[in-house]
Scaffold this active site. Structure first.
Site, PDB file in Angstrom:
ATOM      1  N   CYS A  70       0.794  -1.236   0.000  1.00 20.12           N
ATOM      2  CA  CYS A  70       0.000   0.000   0.000  1.00 20.12           C
ATOM      3  C   CYS A  70       0.823   1.281   0.000  1.00 20.12           C
ATOM      4  CB  CYS A  70      -0.943   0.005   1.201  1.00 20.12           C
ATOM      5  SG  CYS A  70      -2.100  -1.375   1.236  1.00 20.12           S
ATOM      6  N   HIS A 124      -1.526   6.419   1.908  1.00 19.99           N
ATOM      7  CA  HIS A 124      -1.498   5.369   2.911  1.00 19.99           C
ATOM      8  C   HIS A 124      -1.677   5.985   4.292  1.00 19.99           C
ATOM      9  CE1 HIS A 124      -0.750   1.507   4.645  1.00 19.99           C
ATOM     10  NE2 HIS A 124       0.319   1.918   5.306  1.00 19.99           N
TER      11      HIS A 124
END
Length: 540
Positions: A70, A124
């Protein structure tokens, strides 16, 4: 005075026209979504809204992330810089700490007259509220007026209780390291509740409310809507779970790693194994595997329904004809493929992502088409700037794929590049294994993985290198996946290991053919050495 009034009126009129001519951007990010969609050929995924958009826009068959985790993936998309350049290799490096002066994609739009806002997960966690990127807050007050509160992870009390108890036990036993994912609760939940009682449904309503507010302004907007699903934990309303008959859910055919592949290239499904009820070692039985894939698919359908809602509202507000829609996933996901569950590899199933694009002025001949051109997520930044007639910072390492939108069959890049540091010896956030982590219940798994690596690599084994500085660099060409394992601190040294997969004959990447094809390896190594700059598209 009259002259001054005329000048002011002229400025207001031209500014208004300028704003109206600038397209809005609906920027939709999806977490952990592999191309498990009807429009990508899935014979089971129920995704009518994404499938509909695919009939109107352009579907990218060969889009690749720059790192299948991510934080680094999102950093590369939103800064336009690849992990190798930015230094963002794992989830615990904040992109702004590593690159303090970088201008992010939404920041560039903000600097050029756009209202920029996000709902859900765009950057993120830890980078979400980058104050330089966003010009306003979402319409949270409107949600509170309707008595809609931001939900937590689980709806069912027993699951919240289980997670709390598990967390307390892990912290008591393992200390601070437990906070890095050792107590995550159950892997799935499907409560009979409204969409907004789970986070993605809530964020969709929040995005709709925010869009309504921005629709009254003269300024164009950049609206980021980030879906947390189908990331673990796989939680969704029961009605999406009920769309699927578990008896029709097929499991991965290839349940072993590639023959002759890199032993350090696959992990032990750490992220999933931290969940309650998941075996801490060994294979998952078929019943559990079907249930987990069922849960994943339910989340995919849940997200698809939310995308349908935001696009419908876009049309109701009269904004669709001046709004670019781009939908992308930060990376793919193994659902038992190669014997593992999760992202975090250099293989096709982890690096290939779904991406859909629609623009109001795209050629009709491109609508509903699919392109096989090799593109990378790092290309999104310059593409959106190109459509909005906004300058692209000179450090951006991607290329606008607008020419592909205009001509889907156009010859484009000769390769796409991804990378990932030693998946087998990294935590699920791509961080090097903390010493305490090896003392947890993953200790035996890690020892088993280490033993396989040492057996394969023999005298090349070096703990410091393999745990900390070994990087797998993947190059995807039209016909091959080529993975070069190197010590990133010694880039001029010979590769430690090489993998080669023939996608014409072996699309599932089951056999590493590098050792039997030295001439082809030499040819691909020359191409690989040229890097992304040497494989760029011919722009004229």
């Amino acid at each position: 005075m009259k002259k001054l009034i005329k000048i002011i009126c002229f400025i207001l009129i031209t500014t208004s026209c300028y704003s109206q001519n600038k397209p809005n951007i609906l920027f939709i990010a999806i977490d952990d979504l592999r191309p498990e969609l009807g429009c990508y050929g899935s014979n089971i995924a129920i995704t009518p809204n994404l499938d509909k958009l695919a009939t109107e826009g352009l579907l990218f068959n060969n889009a690749y992330c720059q790192q299948a985790i991510c934080g680094p993936s999102r950093a590369s998309v939103l800064t336009g810089i690849r992990p190798e350049t930015s230094g963002v290799y794992h989830n615990y490096i904040k992109f702004r700490d590593a690159n303090p002066n970088v201008v992010t994609l939404p920041q560039q739009f903000k600097n050029n007259g756009y209202e920029t806002v996000y709902c859900g997960k765009i950057f993120h966690h830890g980078d979400l509220d980058d104050e330089l990127s966003w010009s306003r807050q979402p319409a949270i007050d409107s949600m509170l007026l309707k008595n809609i509160k931001r939900p937590g992870g689980f709806v069912l009390e027993e699951n919240n209780k289980d997670r709390k108890e598990q967390r307390a036990k892990m912290i008591a036993k393992y200390g601070e390291v437990a906070k890095y994912g050792l107590a995550m609760g159950t892997a799935y939940e499907n409560a009979d509740v409204a969409d907004n009682e789970y986070l993605d449904g809530y964020n969709t309503e929040l995005a709709i409310a925010t869009m309504k507010e921005m629709a009254t302004n003269n300024k164009p907007f950049f609206l980021g809507l980030g879906f947390n699903k189908p990331h673990l934990n796989w939680t969704s309303p029961k009605k999406y779970w009920d769309l699927y008959n578990p008896n029709t859910i097929k499991l991965a055919l290839e349940k072993q790693g590639p023959k002759g592949g890199a032993e350090m290239g696959l992990h032990a499904s750490f992220e999933l194994r931290t969940r309650s009820g998941i075996p801490k070692k060994g294979e998952l039985n078929n019943n559990l595997a079907v249930t987990l894939k069922h849960a994943y698919l339910a989340c995919v359908s849940y997200v698809d329904a939310q995308i349908g809602k935001i696009i419908t509202q876009l049309e109701k507000e009269g904004l669709r004809d001046n709004t670019i829609i781009i939908i992308w996933s930060d990376h793919g996901y193994h659902l038992g493929d190669m014997g593992i569950w999760g992202k975090a590899t250099n293989y096709e199933v982890a690096t290939r992502v779904p991406m859909l694009f629609w623009a109001p002025n795209m050629p009709k001949k491109s609508s509903g088409k699919k392109t096989n051109a090799l593109v990378e997520l790092v290309d999104i930044y310059p593409t959106l700037c190109s459509y909005a007639n906004i300058p692209v910072p000179n450090y951006v390492e991607g290329y606008s794929f607008k020419p592909i939108v205009n001509k889907p069959t156009k010859k484009w890049k000769t390769a796409a590049f991804s990378q990932f540091p030693t998946p087998a010896l990294r935590e699920w956030g791509a961080y090097p294994l903390r010493p305490a982590m090896k003392e947890t219940f993953f200790g035996p798994l890690i020892k088993n993985v280490e033993a396989r690596i040492i057996h394969q690599q023999k005298d090349k084994w070096n703990r410091n290198v393999f745990e900390n500085t070994l990087m797998g660099y993947a190059m995807r060409t039209k016909d091959y996946r080529f993975i070069v394992w190197k010590d990133k601190h010694k880039p001029k040294n010979e590769p430690i290991f090489i993998e080669l997969y023939n996608h014409k004959l072996d699309p599932s990447e089951t056999v590493n053919i590098a050792s039997k094809n030295p001439k082809l390896v030499k040819k691909l190594m020359l191409q690989f050495t040229k890097g992304w700059q040497g494989n760029k598209p011919k722009l004229k």
